[in-house]
Scaffold this motif. Sequence first.
Motif, PDB file in Angstrom:
ATOM      1  N   GLY A  11       7.525   0.251 -22.540  1.00  0.00           N
ATOM      2  CA  GLY A  11       8.422  -0.617 -23.293  1.00  0.00           C
ATOM      3  C   GLY A  11       7.715  -1.865 -23.785  1.00  0.00           C
ATOM      4  N   VAL A  12       8.460  -2.935 -23.932  1.00  0.00           N
ATOM      5  CA  VAL A  12       7.922  -4.210 -24.400  1.00  0.00           C
ATOM      6  C   VAL A  12       7.708  -5.113 -23.200  1.00  0.00           C
ATOM      7  CG1 VAL A  12       8.425  -6.236 -25.798  1.00  0.00           C
ATOM      8  CG2 VAL A  12       9.120  -3.975 -26.595  1.00  0.00           C
ATOM      9  N   THR A  13       6.535  -5.716 -23.131  1.00  0.00           N
ATOM     10  CA  THR A  13       6.219  -6.626 -22.037  1.00  0.00           C
ATOM     11  C   THR A  13       6.054  -8.030 -22.594  1.00  0.00           C
ATOM     12  OG1 THR A  13       5.102  -4.887 -20.801  1.00  0.00           O
ATOM     13  CG2 THR A  13       4.594  -7.154 -20.182  1.00  0.00           C
ATOM     14  N   PRO A  14       6.883  -8.987 -22.184  1.00  0.00           N
ATOM     15  CA  PRO A  14       6.686 -10.357 -22.649  1.00  0.00           C
ATOM     16  C   PRO A  14       5.358 -10.916 -22.141  1.00  0.00           C
ATOM     17  CG  PRO A  14       8.587 -10.211 -21.175  1.00  0.00           C
ATOM     18  CD  PRO A  14       8.002  -8.851 -21.283  1.00  0.00           C
ATOM     19  N   HIS A  15       4.692 -11.695 -22.987  1.00  0.00           N
ATOM     20  CA  HIS A  15       3.419 -12.315 -22.639  1.00  0.00           C
ATOM     21  C   HIS A  15       3.529 -13.786 -23.033  1.00  0.00           C
ATOM     22  CE1 HIS A  15      -1.174 -11.701 -22.348  1.00  0.00           C
ATOM     23  NE2 HIS A  15      -0.856 -12.927 -22.033  1.00  0.00           N
ATOM     24  N   ILE A  51      -6.388 -19.863 -16.726  1.00  0.00           N
ATOM     25  CA  ILE A  51      -6.081 -18.456 -16.476  1.00  0.00           C
ATOM     26  C   ILE A  51      -6.069 -17.733 -17.818  1.00  0.00           C
ATOM     27  CG2 ILE A  51      -4.302 -16.837 -15.716  1.00  0.00           C
ATOM     28  CD1 ILE A  51      -3.605 -18.829 -13.503  1.00  0.00           C
ATOM     29  N   MET A  52      -6.909 -16.708 -17.924  1.00  0.00           N
ATOM     30  CA  MET A  52      -6.987 -15.916 -19.139  1.00  0.00           C
ATOM     31  C   MET A  52      -5.914 -14.826 -19.140  1.00  0.00           C
ATOM     32  SD  MET A  52     -10.299 -14.126 -20.825  1.00  0.00           S
ATOM     33  CE  MET A  52     -10.803 -15.616 -21.669  1.00  0.00           C
ATOM     34  N   HIS A  53      -5.622 -14.278 -17.953  1.00  0.00           N
ATOM     35  CA  HIS A  53      -4.623 -13.210 -17.875  1.00  0.00           C
ATOM     36  C   HIS A  53      -4.039 -13.153 -16.470  1.00  0.00           C
ATOM     37  CE1 HIS A  53      -2.609  -9.380 -18.513  1.00  0.00           C
ATOM     38  NE2 HIS A  53      -3.152  -8.949 -17.397  1.00  0.00           N
ATOM     39  N   ALA A  54      -2.717 -13.110 -16.405  1.00  0.00           N
ATOM     40  CA  ALA A  54      -2.011 -12.879 -15.149  1.00  0.00           C
ATOM     41  C   ALA A  54      -0.911 -11.870 -15.425  1.00  0.00           C
ATOM     42  CB  ALA A  54      -1.420 -14.171 -14.606  1.00  0.00           C
ATOM     43  N   HIS A  55      -0.634 -11.011 -14.458  1.00  0.00           N
ATOM     44  CA  HIS A  55       0.372  -9.957 -14.609  1.00  0.00           C
ATOM     45  C   HIS A  55       1.279 -10.030 -13.389  1.00  0.00           C
ATOM     46  CE1 HIS A  55       1.153  -5.376 -15.403  1.00  0.00           C
ATOM     47  NE2 HIS A  55       2.262  -6.058 -15.243  1.00  0.00           N
ATOM     48  N   LEU A  56       2.560 -10.193 -13.662  1.00  0.00           N
ATOM     49  CA  LEU A  56       3.561 -10.289 -12.611  1.00  0.00           C
ATOM     50  C   LEU A  56       4.603  -9.184 -12.783  1.00  0.00           C
ATOM     51  CD1 LEU A  56       4.326 -14.128 -12.904  1.00  0.00           C
ATOM     52  CD2 LEU A  56       2.641 -13.028 -11.419  1.00  0.00           C
ATOM     53  N   LEU A  63       5.715  -9.059 -16.597  1.00  0.00           N
ATOM     54  CA  LEU A  63       5.562 -10.295 -17.345  1.00  0.00           C
ATOM     55  C   LEU A  63       4.087 -10.660 -17.281  1.00  0.00           C
ATOM     56  CD1 LEU A  63       6.705 -12.871 -18.755  1.00  0.00           C
ATOM     57  CD2 LEU A  63       6.858 -13.863 -16.466  1.00  0.00           C
ATOM     58  N   MET A  64       3.491 -10.910 -18.435  1.00  0.00           N
ATOM     59  CA  MET A  64       2.108 -11.363 -18.469  1.00  0.00           C
ATOM     60  C   MET A  64       2.098 -12.805 -18.963  1.00  0.00           C
ATOM     61  SD  MET A  64       0.059  -7.959 -19.714  1.00  0.00           S
ATOM     62  CE  MET A  64       0.894  -7.789 -21.282  1.00  0.00           C
TER      63      MET A  64
END
Length: 138
Positions: A11-15, A51-56, A63-64
């Motif tokens: 699906g769609v992941t908010p970033h 932080i360049m990238h975080a994934h929760l 949520l990225m």
Amino acid sequence: MNNGQHQSLAGVTPHLTIGEKRAKEAIDFYKAAFGAEQVMEPHMAEDGERIMHAHLHINGGSLMLNDDFPEYGQAAGKPAAVTLHLHVDDADAWFSRALKAGATETMPLADQFWGDRYGQVTDPFGHRWSIGAPVKQS
């Protein structure tokens, strides 16, 4: 936490881009307010500060987020007009937890005509979150 292993996203992941080098603070807030779990340790930029990238994971969804990187044309000033929706089991509990963690009430939690108990908060980073659950039948 998933020890750095990537999980597939559907699906769609908010970033979200978080300004003022506050992505770490945002991660901590989302853990306290919405029960977020880190999928992996955040990837740091070469400067060791951002932080360049975080994934929760929050409530079963992804949520990225990252700090802003103006040198790549990515600025965080005022967030874009978007609302992140959480459909949960107990809107009152989730709403209360968000407020206790530092969110600001934007729309009071109330029973709505479409059958949900629904309200909105704004997090300390300017992002709006809606929280809804089916109205409990007594």
